[in-house]
Enzyme design. Sequence first.
Site, short mmCIF file in Angstrom:
data_model
loop_
_atom_site.label_atom_id
_atom_site.label_comp_id
_atom_site.label_asym_id
_atom_site.label_seq_id
_atom_site.Cartn_x
_atom_site.Cartn_y
_atom_site.Cartn_z
N GLY A 75 48.40 30.21 -31.41
CA GLY A 75 48.16 31.58 -31.86
C GLY A 75 48.51 31.79 -33.33
O GLY A 75 48.36 32.90 -33.84
N HIS A 76 48.98 30.73 -33.99
CA HIS A 76 49.36 30.83 -35.40
C HIS A 76 48.44 29.99 -36.29
O HIS A 76 48.79 29.68 -37.42
CB HIS A 76 50.79 30.37 -35.60
CG HIS A 76 51.78 31.04 -34.70
ND1 HIS A 76 51.96 32.40 -34.70
CD2 HIS A 76 52.61 30.55 -33.74
CE1 HIS A 76 52.88 32.71 -33.80
NE2 HIS A 76 53.27 31.61 -33.20
N LYS A 124 60.59 25.33 -36.34
CA LYS A 124 60.78 26.74 -36.64
C LYS A 124 61.90 27.29 -35.74
O LYS A 124 61.98 26.97 -34.55
CB LYS A 124 59.49 27.53 -36.38
CG LYS A 124 58.33 27.08 -37.24
CD LYS A 124 57.19 28.09 -37.27
CE LYS A 124 56.64 28.48 -35.91
NZ LYS A 124 56.11 27.34 -35.13
N HIS A 238 55.37 36.71 -33.56
CA HIS A 238 54.96 36.95 -32.17
C HIS A 238 54.99 38.43 -31.86
O HIS A 238 55.08 38.83 -30.71
CB HIS A 238 55.91 36.22 -31.20
CG HIS A 238 56.17 34.82 -31.59
ND1 HIS A 238 57.26 34.42 -32.32
CD2 HIS A 238 55.44 33.70 -31.36
CE1 HIS A 238 57.20 33.10 -32.53
NE2 HIS A 238 56.11 32.65 -31.96
#
Lengths: 376, 376
Positions: A75-76, A124, A238
């Site tokens: 999703g990134h 991360k 997110h």
Amino acid sequence: MLTVRKSASLNLGEGVNNKMKKLINAIDDVVKEQLEGMAAAHPDVLTVHYEPNFVVRADAPVQGKVALVSGGGSGHEPMHGGFVGMGMLDGACPGEVFTSPTPDQMYECAKAVDGGAGVLFLVKNYTGDVLNFETAAELAFADGIKVQSILIDDDVAVKDSLYTAGRRGVGTTVLAEKIVGAAAEAGYSLEQCADLCRKVNQYGRSMGMAITSCIVPAAGKPTFDLGDDEIEIGIGIHGEPGQKRAKMMTADEITEALALEIIDDGPYSRTVREWDNASGEWVEKDLVDEPFQSGDEVIAFVNSMGGTPVAELYAVYRKLVEICEGKGIKIVRNLIGPYITSLEMQGCSITLLKADEEILKFWDAPVNTPGLRWGA
Amino acid sequence: MLTVRKSASLNLGEGVNNKMKKLINAIDDVVKEQLEGMAAAHPDVLTVHYEPNFVVRADAPVQGKVALVSGGGSGHEPMHGGFVGMGMLDGACPGEVFTSPTPDQMYECAKAVDGGAGVLFLVKNYTGDVLNFETAAELAFADGIKVQSILIDDDVAVKDSLYTAGRRGVGTTVLAEKIVGAAAEAGYSLEQCADLCRKVNQYGRSMGMAITSCIVPAAGKPTFDLGDDEIEIGIGIHGEPGQKRAKMMTADEITEALALEIIDDGPYSRTVREWDNASGEWVEKDLVDEPFQSGDEVIAFVNSMGGTPVAELYAVYRKLVEICEGKGIKIVRNLIGPYITSLEMQGCSITLLKADEEILKFWDAPVNTPGLRWGA
């Protein structure tokens, strides 16, 4: 630890999800099909493995070279899979959307890319990612692979957050993958790569904001609610809450809100865990990131959260130059575009990275990935 | 001809526009400030001139090289300004958002980039653009500049459209700018560049779709209304109506809807006007674009309309490969990302370009622009 969210295989056009408009097929296939598309599009650059899912350089393992591996929830994009290739990552482990990848993905990926010089995990700072990469490091070490693991925790917006103890890892990740990837390509040892990566993280600070929310396919509804005239300052990638809700502001005001938090941020102290290959144990390190100072040269990264078009980022960059100049900070390189995104979320983030000679040399070095390419 | 829409200088947060959430300041400054940001970000690649607004290569004029100039309304970034640089455009003329640039912009830009070998105007087929580029060509010719003007009309969705007689110019424009730009860099004459550009246009076909509308800043409200479960198939890049409204479909169904229209499109005949430097007059040419055939090799371009993230484009690409294979068409190169956009509109377009040896050679050649870069 974030666990994989499972959901029934819903087709669009049925039930609640018929208002979620995305270019997807069945929800359970979203990540797999996106990976299949990437594999079909870039066979010269990367190879995709499935079950467990991970992406490696087409020429992996590169013998004698330190291998860089990152990963995190999907999703990134283009981060991280789109940064696999010459001069950047050797491997990337995509989890489900906004969900940590599992230790077995990371471990299998590490085995696939290790060329004998060791594997650096670039992690991360989200609790699930951190725990799973720790397990993977132990598994790889037990297999005789030298490992090192460096945390990226650069988001100045909030101290702790949903899914995170300490600062979140955001935009500096992209810059670290580029810079350390080039160093590995140039023959840096595992220790040298780890030292450089730690420095890049300590030199980098970021902050983001959202104009709209985004919809995780398995959820089928916006991650958070934002009024028609509201924005979220300090958003996480997110959709984690930031510093505050605010009424819509101009591009100049938004740029100022983000840039000043970054530039005026004080010293940041915390303790991190890093793997020690000599003792085969995790060791604790106290780190302090020093604030920016007048006279600093920086790489400025203006990032789209996904749905904001690049033209608007240029309006932000224009103001950012002015703000930095006013603080005596000189932007010597820039990156402007959607590189660490949150699905279709509209908004932007700013990252400033203090740049010394070593960092600039590796920033300028050739790179050939689907998401970032120059000189090759 | 489309004229420049003027509006009062509204600040966000006041009146009707407080629900238009974009990274902009005053509405009248949107294009200027985006250009200022681009100029600040890429001084090594390009230079921006204001009033009239145009963007040129930093090293313009390049003596002895044919100069490529394109332009059109803003809101489609990175096209065209983001494609100015070595190996692509010499100049770009941005109009106001979704509004044709004026003849004086094009004329001043042509004068700034002409290096003695002539200027090729690459014109998307919209009535305002076509008329204004015709006037600019006449002005440049009167100044002793050799000019040539090639129309891009590749959108198979509709025969005529708002602002357009004949097919609209869309995705093939990006590919033509890259390919003809490389040919000019390699020393092609003006006539050779024009011939190649005409061929690229005849070999390329496109079609797009929208999941959401977009908001033109000066309008302050969505260009068109689309239901929560609706999409528009065959959309134009200014939100012009397409073939039909449909209920939300899967990525596979959408890809099929676009790709089959492109692949199964029959011969396309029309008459175009091109400038004749010998007679100093416009001459008419009858052109017929031949359909795709089994055995063709193509460059496949999957484009985001701006708000659709790149990961979703990979799901489209995955299905596109399968459809092309089923038709005996082989994808030999691809481009996947937001390159010809409609502000923050969500959706995608597909372009297929039949590729011969000449086209592939120039596609692969180095390019160094903010929007497209490799080998440099």
